[in-house]
Write an enzyme that holds these catalytic residues in place. Structure first.
Site, mmCIF file in Angstrom:
data_model
loop_
_atom_site.group_PDB
_atom_site.id
_atom_site.type_symbol
_atom_site.label_atom_id
_atom_site.label_comp_id
_atom_site.label_asym_id
_atom_site.label_seq_id
_atom_site.Cartn_x
_atom_site.Cartn_y
_atom_site.Cartn_z
ATOM 1 C CB CYS A 165 12.846 -20.969 19.210
ATOM 2 S SG CYS A 165 12.376 -20.796 20.864
ATOM 3 C CG HIS A 225 15.760 -18.210 20.343
ATOM 4 N ND1 HIS A 225 14.737 -18.049 19.617
ATOM 5 C CD2 HIS A 225 16.727 -18.512 19.354
ATOM 6 C CE1 HIS A 225 14.844 -18.273 18.562
ATOM 7 N NE2 HIS A 225 16.095 -18.694 18.117
ATOM 8 C CG HIS A 251 17.281 -19.748 14.975
ATOM 9 N ND1 HIS A 251 16.757 -18.412 15.231
ATOM 10 C CD2 HIS A 251 18.065 -19.276 14.164
ATOM 11 C CE1 HIS A 251 17.443 -17.347 14.954
ATOM 12 N NE2 HIS A 251 18.411 -17.962 13.607
#
Length: 149
Positions: A51, A102, A114
């Site tokens: 990520c 994240h 993402h």
């Protein structure tokens, strides 16, 4: 040269106050070719991203250096209320139950791009009632630095 030109142009337009549409367009141009790139732990290239590797790669293409981890990226920029999100804002999530784990890039219409484990680079809804909306922690706006300092 392309990176330098894009950075100058985006910075100038944002300073003049008319850059939202251009910034969104540049962001789209940077992200669109990356959809489908596989997830790779610690990945930072088009062979595979995690990520924060994905967000770092996109921002780097726009002339902005970000720290490497999602938690470190959460330390930069200015906090943004969810109702005030703009394309390019970093959105953060707690997926491990302990801390920021994240990060993605808000792309508009309650969607963010993402790199998700098992899926790679995708777009997802912030309003997903089963996962992302429950894990959302906040957002940060990172300015594009002026190269004329």
């Amino acid at each position: 040269m392309r990176k330098f030109f894009c950075s100058i142009l985006v910075t100038g337009l944002l300073v003049m106050g008319g850059g939202a549409a251009f910034a969104a367009s540049s962001l789209t141009d940077a992200i669109n070719p990356l959809y489908g790139v596989p997830y790779k732990a610690s990945g930072q290239t088009t062979k595979g991203f995690d990520c924060s590797g994905f967000t770092s790669y996109v921002f780097d293409s726009l002339g902005v250096d970000l720290p490497r981890s999602s938690a470190s990226q959460h330390e930069v920029g200015t906090s943004v209320d969810r109702d005030d999100l703009q394309p390019g804002d970093l959105v953060f999530f707690n997926t491990n139950g302990r801390s920021i784990s994240h990060v993605g890039i808000y792309i508009g219409d309650n969607m963010f791009a993402h790199s998700e484990s098992g899926k790679g680079v995708v777009k997802s809804s912030l309003n997903d009632p089963y996962y992302w909306s429950k894990k959302y922690v906040g957002a940060k706006r990172v300015s594009i630095p002026s190269l004329t300092e």
